[in-house]
Design a protein around this motif. Structure first.
Motif, PDB file in Angstrom:
ATOM      1  N   ASP A 221       0.828  -1.213   0.000  1.00 12.44           N
ATOM      2  CA  ASP A 221       0.000   0.000   0.000  1.00 12.44           C
ATOM      3  C   ASP A 221       0.862   1.262   0.000  1.00 12.44           C
ATOM      4  O   ASP A 221       0.358   2.355  -0.253  1.00 12.44           O
ATOM      5  CB  ASP A 221      -0.925   0.032   1.222  1.00 12.44           C
ATOM      6  N   THR A 230      -1.986   4.043  -0.369  1.00 14.04           N
ATOM      7  CA  THR A 230      -3.323   3.648  -0.799  1.00 14.04           C
ATOM      8  C   THR A 230      -4.073   3.066   0.398  1.00 14.04           C
ATOM      9  O   THR A 230      -3.599   2.114   1.029  1.00 14.04           O
ATOM     10  CB  THR A 230      -3.266   2.615  -1.931  1.00 14.04           C
ATOM     11  N   THR A 254      -6.250   7.235  -2.414  1.00 10.37           N
ATOM     12  CA  THR A 254      -4.791   7.283  -2.446  1.00 10.37           C
ATOM     13  C   THR A 254      -4.358   8.700  -2.105  1.00 10.37           C
ATOM     14  O   THR A 254      -4.863   9.666  -2.681  1.00 10.37           O
ATOM     15  CB  THR A 254      -4.247   6.896  -3.832  1.00 10.37           C
TER      16      THR A 254
END
Length: 343
Positions: A221, A230, A254
């Motif tokens: 992420d 994210t 994001t």
């Protein structure tokens, strides 16, 4: 047609037979079916229907459902048809438990009076307005369900209004300058090996993320090339009050990484490489961290300078206030933080 409330009998000219229609399943079941049986004469059909109704409780008029029975069924139906999240299930389960402790909850629901409901709601004033609303909506749904299925003749909930709470509501606030200075200094001075949740607080304080969003982060992420994070998962408590990961998160987004935490975040990534399933943060037992644990630790930290009732949401509000001072609009802030209170 005869005996419409207990079943029905009719004559079929094509078959030259008397037909009895009756229900063979519990009316609380979602799979209720109507059965049919044929007889040569009306008298035999009538005797069968009378005998069936006296020996079986498949008809509403013979049922004796307490309010607790209805509430359990309503919750099961909501899970089945509305796909309740674990958090919503936990809330409704706790509401069912609260109501089940009331004397009237064990009554047959058709015997519950308007006074029972008035008295109950008048005793809810020590709960928050938010919780009173949840109880009201849940009971309202239960009585509508009972009315639709013929378990009650009168739905007294339509005469009930939600009471106002008398509870002193503790508003969640952002950190003042002294508190923010103290917490920042504490986090900067803390070694990540001794204080493994250091970066949880930094991500909330300097990026406005929810605590559950931070606890749901995984290595993939974090994109250091594009300098972004994210958010598409969140950790919440399930119906057994245990942390679980919710994916397909409704507030997915994001966001850019705040430069203030970039160095510390890189250290966290190196440490997390050995974590199961590549979670950024796990407990010492390598399990998901409960959001409540992060709140409790924060409260202990802030108690050192006499600050009471500080929560991780306070850190989100601190980030929100800083963004407002820097000229960002509410829409721009929401893109970073997800939905957040501006009142």
């Amino acid at each position: 047609m005869k005996n419409k409330n207990l079943g029905s009998i009719c004559f079929d000219k094509t078959l030259n037979r008397w037909l009895v229609f009756y229900y063979i399943t519990d009316n609380m079941s979602d799979n209720k079916k109507r059965a049919k049986k044929s007889f040569k004469n009306e008298l035999d059909a009538q005797k069968f229907l009378e005998q069936y109704n006296s020996n079986n409780q498949d008809d509403n008029s013979f049922k004796s459902y307490s309010l607790n029975d209805i509430l359990v069924q309503v919750l099961e139906n909501k899970v089945k048809f509305n796909n309740l999240s674990d958090k919503q299930y936990s809330i409704l389960s706790s509401i069912n438990k609260i109501i089940s402790e009331e004397d009237f909850s064990n009554k047959n629901i058709k015997d519950i009076t308007e006074d029972d409901l008035f008295d109950y709601f008048n005793r809810l004033i020590n709960y928050s307005d938010s919780y009173i609303k949840k109880i009201y909506n849940h009971l309202n749904y239960a009585f509508k369900y009972a009315s639709i299925n013929g378990f009650i003749d009168n739905n007294f909930m339509i005469n009930i209004s939600k009471p106002k709470t008398t509870k002193n509501i503790r508003k969640i606030r952002s950190l003042n300058d002294e508190e923010q200075l103290y917490l920042n200094k504490f986090l900067i001075m803390s070694d990540i090996m001794d204080f493994p949740y250091k970066n949880v607080y930094l991500l909330i304080l300097h990026m406005g993320l929810r605590v559950g969003e931070v606890l749901g982060l995984k290595l993939n992420d974090i994109n250091l090339i594009n300098n972004t994070i994210t958010i598409n998962k969140i950790v919440v408590n399930d119906k057994n009050n245990q942390p679980i990961l919710i994916e397909n998160y409704e507030n997915s987004r994001t966001v850019n990484i705040n430069k203030k935490i970039l160095i510390s975040l890189k250290k966290q990534l190196n440490i997390a490489k050995t974590n199961p399933e590549n979670f950024l943060f796990l407990s010492r037992n390598y399990t998901l961290v409960m959001p409540g644990t992060i709140n409790k630790i924060l409260q202990k930290i802030m108690n050192n300078i006499g600050s009471k009732n500080i929560q991780t949401q306070s850190l989100r509000y601190t980030f929100r206030d800083e963004c407002l001072r820097n000229g960002l609009t509410q829409k721009e802030i929401t893109k970073i933080t997800g939905p957040i209170n501006f009142k």
